[in-house]
Motif scaffolding. Structure first.
Motif, PDB file in Angstrom:
ATOM      1  N   ASP A 121       5.171  12.186  14.772  1.00 48.02           N
ATOM      2  CA  ASP A 121       4.929  10.640  14.981  1.00 48.02           C
ATOM      3  C   ASP A 121       3.555  10.140  14.826  1.00 48.02           C
ATOM      4  N   GLY A 122       2.671  11.163  15.242  1.00 49.98           N
ATOM      5  CA  GLY A 122       1.011  11.067  15.151  1.00 49.98           C
ATOM      6  C   GLY A 122       0.436  10.894  13.637  1.00 49.98           C
ATOM      7  N   LYS A 123       1.099  12.016  12.775  1.00 50.50           N
ATOM      8  CA  LYS A 123       1.104  12.349  11.562  1.00 50.50           C
ATOM      9  C   LYS A 123       1.237  11.248  10.696  1.00 50.50           C
ATOM     10  N   MET A 124       2.618  10.459  10.963  1.00 51.87           N
ATOM     11  CA  MET A 124       3.005   9.295  10.170  1.00 51.87           C
ATOM     12  C   MET A 124       2.183   8.235  10.226  1.00 51.87           C
ATOM     13  N   ALA A 125       1.642   8.134  11.578  1.00 53.13           N
ATOM     14  CA  ALA A 125       0.763   6.972  11.567  1.00 53.13           C
ATOM     15  C   ALA A 125      -0.592   7.286  10.845  1.00 53.13           C
ATOM     16  N   VAL A 126      -1.044   8.542  10.987  1.00 54.11           N
ATOM     17  CA  VAL A 126      -2.445   8.667  10.206  1.00 54.11           C
ATOM     18  C   VAL A 126      -2.076   8.606   8.649  1.00 54.11           C
ATOM     19  N   LYS A 127      -0.985   9.046   8.118  1.00 52.95           N
ATOM     20  CA  LYS A 127      -0.540   8.853   6.664  1.00 52.95           C
ATOM     21  C   LYS A 127      -0.594   7.317   6.233  1.00 52.95           C
ATOM     22  N   ILE A 128      -0.130   6.622   7.167  1.00 57.12           N
ATOM     23  CA  ILE A 128      -0.092   5.120   6.803  1.00 57.12           C
ATOM     24  C   ILE A 128      -1.628   4.656   6.957  1.00 57.12           C
ATOM     25  N   VAL A 129      -2.203   4.662   7.882  1.00 49.76           N
ATOM     26  CA  VAL A 129      -3.755   4.377   7.870  1.00 49.76           C
ATOM     27  C   VAL A 129      -4.323   4.822   6.676  1.00 49.76           C
ATOM     28  N   LYS A 130      -4.387   5.989   6.100  1.00 47.35           N
ATOM     29  CA  LYS A 130      -4.952   6.336   4.914  1.00 47.35           C
ATOM     30  C   LYS A 130      -4.473   5.408   3.806  1.00 47.35           C
ATOM     31  N   ALA A 131      -3.194   5.428   3.667  1.00 48.51           N
ATOM     32  CA  ALA A 131      -2.772   4.620   2.728  1.00 48.51           C
ATOM     33  C   ALA A 131      -3.054   3.122   2.555  1.00 48.51           C
ATOM     34  N   GLY A 132      -3.215   2.596   3.878  1.00 45.51           N
ATOM     35  CA  GLY A 132      -3.764   1.170   3.926  1.00 45.51           C
ATOM     36  C   GLY A 132      -5.311   1.120   3.658  1.00 45.51           C
ATOM     37  N   ASN A 133      -5.992   1.970   4.011  1.00 44.98           N
ATOM     38  CA  ASN A 133      -7.413   2.156   3.411  1.00 44.98           C
ATOM     39  C   ASN A 133      -7.569   2.256   1.979  1.00 44.98           C
ATOM     40  N   GLU A 134      -6.773   3.012   1.492  1.00 47.32           N
ATOM     41  CA  GLU A 134      -6.725   3.051  -0.021  1.00 47.32           C
ATOM     42  C   GLU A 134      -6.479   1.901  -0.689  1.00 47.32           C
ATOM     43  N   SER A 135      -5.410   1.029  -0.112  1.00 38.25           N
ATOM     44  CA  SER A 135      -5.147  -0.232  -0.727  1.00 38.25           C
ATOM     45  C   SER A 135      -6.060  -1.129  -0.725  1.00 38.25           C
ATOM     46  N   ILE A 136      -6.908  -1.133   0.378  1.00 33.39           N
ATOM     47  CA  ILE A 136      -7.923  -2.153   0.674  1.00 33.39           C
ATOM     48  C   ILE A 136      -9.078  -1.647  -0.375  1.00 33.39           C
ATOM     49  N   VAL A 137      -9.382  -0.725  -0.568  1.00 36.26           N
ATOM     50  CA  VAL A 137     -10.126  -0.328  -1.609  1.00 36.26           C
ATOM     51  C   VAL A 137      -9.969  -0.574  -3.006  1.00 36.26           C
TER      52      VAL A 137
END
Length: 337
Positions: free
Chosen positions: A314-330
């Motif tokens: 569960d923790g890993k999935m949240a981290v994965k989504i955070v990284k994808a979101g930051n990538e999308s912002i940039v």
């Protein structure tokens, strides 16, 4: 094992919530030691908790054979190293969110816990809140039909700390503020995210914009799950009006709303015809009971040798989504997971 002896690693606000719970409110638990790189802070925590053992170096603490479990509540960049060392020392692990800086670090933590047969629980306390649990039950019983959209937002009043401005060190507000929202929408949707599109901007901390051009204090994420459910996540720092965490779950036959901006169920009116009602001032107050229940769940998993309710996955999935979101912002584009 009659008592689980716990060592607190990181004596900040979140860590002390868990430590105070372990000091007398969690059956089967005993707060045994406090550890912080600031020895003065470790001693202050130990004094408040009524314990006589404190450490400055977590490696030294992990050598203490009296310690059965650790609470990791320090900055995210240290989570992997401490968790892996704790697992190798045979200590059970409760790790505050965000779990780690990236998926690879999460995998190392999960692997180490599995290899050494120790529990690894991630601090998503909202799953233990009575209202969130009731909403989950209502969804599973079909009370609102099929889930169509899950919206979750968290807005905090505090000004970001210096280290948070560097996205490379903190992973930004998506990690520090919205990890709970990410886990919430994933839990209620009952699926994994397929795509995300995020927008971020710095509106309240302009004085650091030149030094930290990538920092954002406001973020919006629109996403789609593999099962077709839509999600909307919003986060904000330094809003100043109070702590505001709310969720809305829209179904084909109804809607569920969780949360309230108000801290107390009291409203006043004065001679100028103004209505007043205090706003929620802190997450520590709003989720006080949920923190206690998640701590009890962690200790029960150890004593009963049962599965933890919030896993490393569960923790890993949240981290994965955070990284994808930051990538999308940039990159200003939809990111597929």
């Amino acid at each position: 094992m009659k008592k689980v002896r716990v060592c607190l690693i990181g004596s900040g606000r979140a860590g002390m919530i868990h430590a105070r719970n372990m000091a007398g409110s969690v059956p089967g638990a005993e707060i045994y030691a406090a550890c912080d790189p600031d020895l003065k802070a470790a001693k202050a925590a130990a004094e408040e908790l009524g314990i006589g053992i404190c450490y400055q170096d977590y490696k030294e603490a992990l050598e203490d054979e009296q310690i059965d479990a650790v609470i990791i509540a320090c900055p995210t960049k240290y989570h992997r190293d401490i968790a892996v060392a704790a697992a190798n020392a045979g200590k059970h692990i409760f790790c505050e969110k965000p779990m780690a800086m990236n998926e690879e670090e999460c995998d190392e933590m999960i692997k180490a816990a599995g290899k050494n047969n120790v529990k690894l629980q991630i601090g998503f306390m909202r799953r233990f809140d009575d209202s969130f649990r009731e909403a989950k039950k209502m969804i599973e019983e079909g009370e609102i039909g099929d889930v169509v959209l899950v919206k979750s937002h968290t807005r905090g009043p505090s000004k970001p700390r210096e280290w948070m401005y560097d996205i490379e060190k903190s992973n930004g507000p998506l990690a520090e503020v919205c990890s709970h929202d990410i886990d919430t929408v994933r839990w209620f949707a009952g699926s994994e995210l397929k795509s995300v599109y995020a927008l971020g901007g710095n509106f309240r901390n302009q004085e650091i914009a030149e030094q930290y051009p990538d920092f954002y204090d406001n973020v919006i994420v629109n996403a789609e799950f593999e099962n077709g459910v839509h999600a909307s996540i919003e986060g904000a720092q330094y809003v100043q009006y109070g702590y505001d965490a709310r969720v809305e779950i829209l179904g084909t036959k109804g809607v569920i709303c969780i949360g309230d901006m108000h801290e107390k169920k009291i409203t006043s009116a004065n001679e100028s015809h103004q209505l007043k009602r205090p706003s929620m001032h802190s997450w520590t107050h709003l989720f006080k009971d949920a923190y206690l229940l998640e701590d009890k769940s962690f200790i029960e998993a150890i004593l009963n040798d049962s599965e933890v309710e919030c896993s490393g996955y569960d923790g890993k999935m949240a981290v994965k989504i955070v990284k994808a979101g930051n990538e999308s912002i940039v990159q200003k584009k939809i990111v597929m997971l």
